[in-house]
Design a protein around this motif. Structure first.
Motif, PDB file in Angstrom:
ATOM      1  N   SER A  63       0.822  -1.207   0.000  1.00 22.83           N
ATOM      2  CA  SER A  63       0.000   0.000   0.000  1.00 22.83           C
ATOM      3  C   SER A  63       0.857   1.258   0.000  1.00 22.83           C
ATOM      4  O   SER A  63       0.558   2.229  -0.706  1.00 22.83           O
ATOM      5  CB  SER A  63      -0.930   0.012   1.229  1.00 22.83           C
ATOM      6  OG  SER A  63      -1.870  -1.037   1.164  1.00 22.83           O
ATOM      7  N   VAL A  64       1.939   1.246   0.767  1.00 25.21           N
ATOM      8  CA  VAL A  64       2.830   2.409   0.822  1.00 25.21           C
ATOM      9  C   VAL A  64       3.508   2.625  -0.529  1.00 25.21           C
ATOM     10  O   VAL A  64       3.605   3.758  -1.025  1.00 25.21           O
ATOM     11  CB  VAL A  64       3.877   2.223   1.939  1.00 25.21           C
ATOM     12  CG1 VAL A  64       4.942   3.309   1.855  1.00 25.21           C
ATOM     13  CG2 VAL A  64       3.210   2.258   3.300  1.00 25.21           C
ATOM     14  N   ARG A  65       3.985   1.547  -1.152  1.00 24.33           N
ATOM     15  CA  ARG A  65       4.638   1.676  -2.462  1.00 24.33           C
ATOM     16  C   ARG A  65       3.666   2.184  -3.521  1.00 24.33           C
ATOM     17  O   ARG A  65       3.998   3.082  -4.304  1.00 24.33           O
ATOM     18  CB  ARG A  65       5.220   0.329  -2.893  1.00 24.33           C
ATOM     19  CG  ARG A  65       6.506  -0.053  -2.180  1.00 24.33           C
ATOM     20  CD  ARG A  65       7.063  -1.339  -2.768  1.00 24.33           C
ATOM     21  NE  ARG A  65       6.167  -2.466  -2.483  1.00 24.33           N
ATOM     22  CZ  ARG A  65       6.192  -3.612  -3.130  1.00 24.33           C
ATOM     23  NH1 ARG A  65       7.046  -3.802  -4.137  1.00 24.33           N
ATOM     24  NH2 ARG A  65       5.370  -4.592  -2.806  1.00 24.33           N
ATOM     25  N   GLY A 217      -2.072 -11.960  -5.017  1.00 18.86           N
ATOM     26  CA  GLY A 217      -0.729 -11.502  -4.681  1.00 18.86           C
ATOM     27  C   GLY A 217      -0.581  -9.999  -4.628  1.00 18.86           C
ATOM     28  O   GLY A 217       0.537  -9.502  -4.463  1.00 18.86           O
ATOM     29  N   SER A 218      -1.680  -9.261  -4.777  1.00 15.39           N
ATOM     30  CA  SER A 218      -1.599  -7.792  -4.729  1.00 15.39           C
ATOM     31  C   SER A 218      -2.680  -7.248  -3.801  1.00 15.39           C
ATOM     32  O   SER A 218      -3.437  -6.354  -4.167  1.00 15.39           O
ATOM     33  CB  SER A 218      -1.757  -7.197  -6.127  1.00 15.39           C
ATOM     34  OG  SER A 218      -3.002  -7.578  -6.687  1.00 15.39           O
ATOM     35  N   THR A 219      -2.753  -7.811  -2.617  1.00 16.79           N
ATOM     36  CA  THR A 219      -3.743  -7.393  -1.622  1.00 16.79           C
ATOM     37  C   THR A 219      -3.184  -6.240  -0.809  1.00 16.79           C
ATOM     38  O   THR A 219      -2.100  -6.342  -0.225  1.00 16.79           O
ATOM     39  CB  THR A 219      -4.095  -8.563  -0.688  1.00 16.79           C
ATOM     40  OG1 THR A 219      -4.549  -9.675  -1.468  1.00 16.79           O
ATOM     41  CG2 THR A 219      -5.205  -8.152   0.267  1.00 16.79           C
ATOM     42  N   THR A 220      -3.908  -5.135  -0.769  1.00 17.17           N
ATOM     43  CA  THR A 220      -3.459  -3.949  -0.046  1.00 17.17           C
ATOM     44  C   THR A 220      -3.937  -3.986   1.399  1.00 17.17           C
ATOM     45  O   THR A 220      -4.782  -4.818   1.778  1.00 17.17           O
ATOM     46  CB  THR A 220      -3.960  -2.675  -0.732  1.00 17.17           C
ATOM     47  OG1 THR A 220      -5.398  -2.680  -0.743  1.00 17.17           O
ATOM     48  CG2 THR A 220      -3.454  -2.594  -2.160  1.00 17.17           C
ATOM     49  N   LEU A 221      -3.434  -3.049   2.187  1.00 21.19           N
ATOM     50  CA  LEU A 221      -3.787  -2.996   3.607  1.00 21.19           C
ATOM     51  C   LEU A 221      -5.282  -2.781   3.841  1.00 21.19           C
ATOM     52  O   LEU A 221      -5.878  -3.471   4.679  1.00 21.19           O
ATOM     53  CB  LEU A 221      -2.965  -1.916   4.309  1.00 21.19           C
ATOM     54  CG  LEU A 221      -3.221  -1.747   5.811  1.00 21.19           C
ATOM     55  CD1 LEU A 221      -2.898  -3.036   6.553  1.00 21.19           C
ATOM     56  CD2 LEU A 221      -2.392  -0.590   6.363  1.00 21.19           C
TER      57      LEU A 221
END
Length: 277
Positions: A63-65, A217-221
Protein backbone atom coordinates in the motif's frame (compact mmCIF):
# COMPACT_ATOMS: atom_id res chain seq x y z
CA UNK A 1 -20.85 36.69 22.13
CA UNK A 2 -23.48 33.87 21.95
CA UNK A 3 -22.57 33.36 18.30
CA UNK A 4 -18.87 33.11 19.20
CA UNK A 5 -19.58 30.50 21.87
CA UNK A 6 -21.78 28.54 19.47
CA UNK A 7 -19.00 28.46 16.85
CA UNK A 8 -16.45 27.35 19.44
CA UNK A 9 -18.77 24.63 20.72
CA UNK A 10 -19.36 23.39 17.17
CA UNK A 11 -15.62 23.39 16.42
CA UNK A 12 -14.73 21.51 19.63
CA UNK A 13 -17.55 19.00 19.09
CA UNK A 14 -16.41 18.34 15.53
CA UNK A 15 -12.79 17.87 16.56
CA UNK A 16 -13.74 15.51 19.38
CA UNK A 17 -15.95 13.50 17.01
CA UNK A 18 -13.03 13.13 14.59
CA UNK A 19 -10.14 12.52 16.97
CA UNK A 20 -11.57 10.59 19.95
CA UNK A 21 -11.85 7.34 17.90
CA UNK A 22 -8.24 7.75 16.75
CA UNK A 23 -7.08 8.35 20.33
CA UNK A 24 -8.99 5.27 21.52
CA UNK A 25 -7.43 3.20 18.74
CA UNK A 26 -3.93 4.31 19.80
CA UNK A 27 -4.64 3.58 23.48
CA UNK A 28 -6.07 0.12 22.72
CA UNK A 29 -3.01 -0.76 20.66
CA UNK A 30 -1.11 -0.89 23.99
CA UNK A 31 -3.72 -3.10 25.68
CA UNK A 32 -2.43 -6.58 26.48
CA UNK A 33 -5.95 -8.03 26.25
CA UNK A 34 -7.35 -9.13 22.87
CA UNK A 35 -10.78 -7.75 23.75
CA UNK A 36 -11.32 -4.06 22.96
CA UNK A 37 -13.79 -3.72 25.83
CA UNK A 38 -11.53 -5.01 28.61
CA UNK A 39 -8.32 -3.27 29.65
CA UNK A 40 -5.81 -5.55 31.34
CA UNK A 41 -2.40 -3.87 31.33
CA UNK A 42 -0.07 -1.69 29.27
CA UNK A 43 1.93 -3.80 26.83
CA UNK A 44 3.74 -3.77 23.49
CA UNK A 45 2.50 -7.31 22.83
CA UNK A 46 0.59 -6.51 19.65
CA UNK A 47 3.48 -4.56 18.15
CA UNK A 48 5.58 -7.69 18.52
CA UNK A 49 2.81 -9.78 17.00
CA UNK A 50 2.60 -7.29 14.14
CA UNK A 51 6.31 -7.62 13.37
CA UNK A 52 5.80 -11.39 12.98
CA UNK A 53 2.74 -11.12 10.71
CA UNK A 54 4.21 -11.29 7.21
CA UNK A 55 0.83 -11.04 5.46
CA UNK A 56 -0.13 -7.80 7.20
CA UNK A 57 3.32 -6.26 6.77
CA UNK A 58 3.51 -7.17 3.08
CA UNK A 59 0.06 -5.67 2.50
CA UNK A 60 1.08 -2.47 4.31
CA UNK A 61 4.35 -2.24 2.34
CA UNK A 62 2.45 -2.76 -0.93
CA UNK A 63 0.00 0.00 0.00
CA UNK A 64 2.83 2.41 0.82
CA UNK A 65 4.64 1.68 -2.46
CA UNK A 66 1.45 2.05 -4.50
CA UNK A 67 0.56 5.29 -2.71
CA UNK A 68 4.04 6.78 -3.17
CA UNK A 69 4.28 5.96 -6.88
CA UNK A 70 0.68 6.99 -7.58
CA UNK A 71 1.02 10.29 -5.73
CA UNK A 72 4.28 11.13 -7.52
CA UNK A 73 2.83 10.55 -10.99
CA UNK A 74 -0.45 12.23 -10.02
CA UNK A 75 1.47 15.36 -8.96
CA UNK A 76 3.22 15.59 -12.33
CA UNK A 77 0.05 15.06 -14.37
CA UNK A 78 -2.13 17.14 -12.04
CA UNK A 79 0.31 20.05 -12.12
CA UNK A 80 0.38 20.03 -15.93
CA UNK A 81 -3.43 19.87 -16.04
CA UNK A 82 -3.72 22.70 -13.52
CA UNK A 83 -1.30 24.80 -15.57
CA UNK A 84 -3.38 24.27 -18.70
CA UNK A 85 -6.62 25.27 -17.00
CA UNK A 86 -5.13 28.27 -15.18
CA UNK A 87 -2.72 29.71 -17.76
CA UNK A 88 -3.83 28.67 -21.27
CA UNK A 89 -7.08 30.63 -21.32
CA UNK A 90 -9.99 29.55 -23.51
CA UNK A 91 -8.54 26.90 -25.83
CA UNK A 92 -10.52 24.54 -28.05
CA UNK A 93 -11.82 21.62 -26.04
CA UNK A 94 -11.27 23.33 -22.68
CA UNK A 95 -14.76 22.49 -21.41
CA UNK A 96 -14.34 18.82 -22.35
CA UNK A 97 -10.85 18.66 -20.81
CA UNK A 98 -12.03 20.34 -17.61
CA UNK A 99 -14.99 17.98 -17.37
CA UNK A 100 -12.83 14.89 -17.90
CA UNK A 101 -10.37 16.05 -15.24
CA UNK A 102 -13.15 16.81 -12.73
CA UNK A 103 -15.23 13.68 -13.43
CA UNK A 104 -13.37 11.41 -10.94
CA UNK A 105 -14.16 13.91 -8.17
CA UNK A 106 -17.91 13.26 -8.41
CA UNK A 107 -18.09 9.81 -10.00
CA UNK A 108 -19.01 6.94 -7.63
CA UNK A 109 -16.04 4.73 -6.87
CA UNK A 110 -17.98 1.60 -7.84
CA UNK A 111 -18.50 2.98 -11.35
CA UNK A 112 -14.86 4.01 -11.62
CA UNK A 113 -13.62 0.65 -10.41
CA UNK A 114 -15.82 -1.28 -12.80
CA UNK A 115 -14.94 0.93 -15.78
CA UNK A 116 -11.21 0.64 -15.07
CA UNK A 117 -11.50 -3.13 -14.74
CA UNK A 118 -13.23 -3.34 -18.13
CA UNK A 119 -10.56 -1.06 -19.61
CA UNK A 120 -7.70 -3.23 -18.33
CA UNK A 121 -9.38 -6.43 -19.52
CA UNK A 122 -9.95 -4.94 -22.99
CA UNK A 123 -6.37 -3.64 -23.19
CA UNK A 124 -5.01 -7.04 -22.24
CA UNK A 125 -7.09 -8.72 -24.94
CA UNK A 126 -6.12 -6.22 -27.64
CA UNK A 127 -2.57 -5.18 -26.69
CA UNK A 128 -1.50 -7.93 -24.32
CA UNK A 129 -0.80 -5.32 -21.65
CA UNK A 130 -1.17 -5.14 -18.72
CA UNK A 131 -0.88 -8.86 -18.06
CA UNK A 132 -3.46 -9.69 -15.42
CA UNK A 133 -4.34 -7.58 -12.42
CA UNK A 134 -1.74 -6.59 -9.86
CA UNK A 135 0.34 -3.74 -8.54
CA UNK A 136 0.60 -2.05 -11.94
CA UNK A 137 -3.16 -1.88 -12.51
CA UNK A 138 -3.69 -0.58 -8.97
CA UNK A 139 -1.14 2.19 -9.57
CA UNK A 140 -2.73 3.18 -12.89
CA UNK A 141 -6.18 3.26 -11.31
CA UNK A 142 -5.00 5.35 -8.36
CA UNK A 143 -3.23 7.83 -10.63
CA UNK A 144 -6.46 8.23 -12.60
CA UNK A 145 -8.54 9.46 -9.69
CA UNK A 146 -5.92 11.14 -7.48
CA UNK A 147 -4.60 13.43 -10.22
CA UNK A 148 -8.00 15.19 -10.25
CA UNK A 149 -7.52 16.28 -6.65
CA UNK A 150 -3.99 17.49 -7.39
CA UNK A 151 -5.30 19.46 -10.39
CA UNK A 152 -7.87 21.27 -8.25
CA UNK A 153 -5.28 22.19 -5.59
CA UNK A 154 -2.64 23.40 -8.08
CA UNK A 155 -5.15 25.25 -10.26
CA UNK A 156 -6.51 27.12 -7.22
CA UNK A 157 -2.99 28.20 -6.27
CA UNK A 158 -2.18 29.33 -9.83
CA UNK A 159 -5.41 31.32 -10.13
CA UNK A 160 -4.66 33.20 -6.91
CA UNK A 161 -1.01 33.79 -7.85
CA UNK A 162 0.07 37.09 -9.37
CA UNK A 163 0.73 36.36 -13.05
CA UNK A 164 2.67 39.62 -13.44
CA UNK A 165 5.74 37.94 -11.91
CA UNK A 166 5.85 35.44 -14.77
CA UNK A 167 5.15 38.16 -17.34
CA UNK A 168 7.97 40.30 -15.96
CA UNK A 169 10.42 37.39 -16.19
CA UNK A 170 9.45 36.75 -19.82
CA UNK A 171 9.75 40.46 -20.63
CA UNK A 172 13.33 40.28 -19.34
CA UNK A 173 14.11 37.50 -21.81
CA UNK A 174 13.52 34.34 -19.80
CA UNK A 175 12.20 31.36 -21.74
CA UNK A 176 8.88 29.79 -20.66
CA UNK A 177 10.63 26.69 -19.28
CA UNK A 178 12.98 28.80 -17.15
CA UNK A 179 10.08 30.95 -15.95
CA UNK A 180 8.26 27.81 -14.81
CA UNK A 181 11.21 26.29 -12.93
CA UNK A 182 12.57 29.54 -11.46
CA UNK A 183 9.40 31.57 -10.80
CA UNK A 184 6.25 29.48 -10.99
CA UNK A 185 7.39 26.21 -9.44
CA UNK A 186 8.76 27.71 -6.19
CA UNK A 187 5.56 29.74 -5.75
CA UNK A 188 3.24 26.77 -6.21
CA UNK A 189 5.48 24.36 -4.27
CA UNK A 190 3.21 24.43 -1.17
CA UNK A 191 0.23 23.47 -3.34
CA UNK A 192 2.23 20.67 -4.97
CA UNK A 193 3.27 19.32 -1.57
CA UNK A 194 -0.33 19.52 -0.35
CA UNK A 195 -1.54 17.79 -3.51
CA UNK A 196 1.03 15.02 -3.11
CA UNK A 197 0.03 14.41 0.50
CA UNK A 198 -3.66 14.39 -0.46
CA UNK A 199 -3.03 11.95 -3.32
CA UNK A 200 -0.88 9.74 -1.07
CA UNK A 201 -3.58 9.61 1.60
CA UNK A 202 -6.38 8.88 -0.88
CA UNK A 203 -4.36 6.09 -2.51
CA UNK A 204 -3.34 4.56 0.82
CA UNK A 205 -6.96 4.60 2.01
CA UNK A 206 -8.71 3.38 -1.14
CA UNK A 207 -10.64 0.12 -0.96
CA UNK A 208 -13.44 0.08 -3.55
CA UNK A 209 -11.45 0.84 -6.71
CA UNK A 210 -8.56 -1.33 -5.54
CA UNK A 211 -10.91 -4.28 -5.03
CA UNK A 212 -11.86 -4.13 -8.73
CA UNK A 213 -8.39 -3.79 -10.24
CA UNK A 214 -6.28 -5.93 -7.88
CA UNK A 215 -5.50 -9.59 -8.33
CA UNK A 216 -3.88 -12.54 -6.51
CA UNK A 217 -0.73 -11.50 -4.68
CA UNK A 218 -1.60 -7.79 -4.73
CA UNK A 219 -3.74 -7.39 -1.62
CA UNK A 220 -3.46 -3.95 -0.05
CA UNK A 221 -3.79 -3.00 3.61
CA UNK A 222 -7.39 -1.68 3.38
CA UNK A 223 -8.43 -4.98 1.80
CA UNK A 224 -6.79 -6.97 4.61
CA UNK A 225 -8.44 -4.80 7.27
CA UNK A 226 -11.86 -4.97 5.61
CA UNK A 227 -11.74 -8.75 5.27
CA UNK A 228 -10.58 -9.21 8.87
CA UNK A 229 -13.47 -7.14 10.25
CA UNK A 230 -15.93 -9.94 9.49
CA UNK A 231 -13.94 -12.42 11.60
CA UNK A 232 -13.16 -9.96 14.39
CA UNK A 233 -10.56 -7.23 14.19
CA UNK A 234 -7.19 -8.21 15.58
CA UNK A 235 -5.40 -5.79 17.94
CA UNK A 236 -2.44 -6.07 15.55
CA UNK A 237 -4.41 -3.81 13.22
CA UNK A 238 -4.63 -1.23 16.01
CA UNK A 239 -0.84 -1.34 16.34
CA UNK A 240 -0.35 -0.94 12.61
CA UNK A 241 -2.90 1.89 12.47
CA UNK A 242 -1.06 3.66 15.30
CA UNK A 243 2.20 3.48 13.34
CA UNK A 244 0.47 4.81 10.21
CA UNK A 245 -1.19 7.66 12.15
CA UNK A 246 2.17 8.61 13.67
CA UNK A 247 3.90 8.66 10.27
CA UNK A 248 1.06 10.68 8.70
CA UNK A 249 1.05 13.13 11.61
CA UNK A 250 4.81 13.68 11.26
CA UNK A 251 4.37 14.23 7.51
CA UNK A 252 1.58 16.74 8.05
CA UNK A 253 3.60 18.64 10.65
CA UNK A 254 6.63 18.77 8.34
CA UNK A 255 4.46 19.91 5.42
CA UNK A 256 2.84 22.56 7.60
CA UNK A 257 6.21 23.91 8.70
CA UNK A 258 7.44 23.92 5.10
CA UNK A 259 4.33 25.70 3.85
CA UNK A 260 4.56 28.29 6.64
CA UNK A 261 8.21 29.03 5.79
CA UNK A 262 7.39 29.28 2.08
CA UNK A 263 4.54 31.68 2.79
CA UNK A 264 6.76 33.87 5.00
CA UNK A 265 9.45 33.89 2.31
CA UNK A 266 6.88 34.86 -0.32
CA UNK A 267 5.53 37.70 1.80
CA UNK A 268 9.06 38.90 2.51
CA UNK A 269 9.93 38.88 -1.20
CA UNK A 270 6.74 40.79 -2.03
CA UNK A 271 7.53 43.44 0.59
CA UNK A 272 11.08 43.82 -0.71
CA UNK A 273 9.76 44.12 -4.27
CA UNK A 274 7.28 46.80 -3.22
CA UNK A 275 9.96 48.71 -1.34
CA UNK A 276 12.33 48.48 -4.27
CA UNK A 277 9.62 49.67 -6.67
Amino acid sequence: MPKSWFLRFGLITGLLFLYIPIILLIVLSFNDNRSVSVWSEFSFRWYGELMRDDQLLSAAWLSVRVAFISASFAVVLGTLAGMMLARFGAFKGRALFSGMVSAPLVMPEVIMGLSLLLLFVSMEQVLGWPEGRGMLTIILAHITFTMSFVTVVVQSRLVSMDASLEEAAMDLGARPAKVFFVITLPLIAPAIVSGWLLAFTLSLDDLVITSFVSGPGSTTLPQIVFSSVRLGLSPKVNALATIVVTIVAIGIICAGIYNARQEKARQRDEQMAQQGG
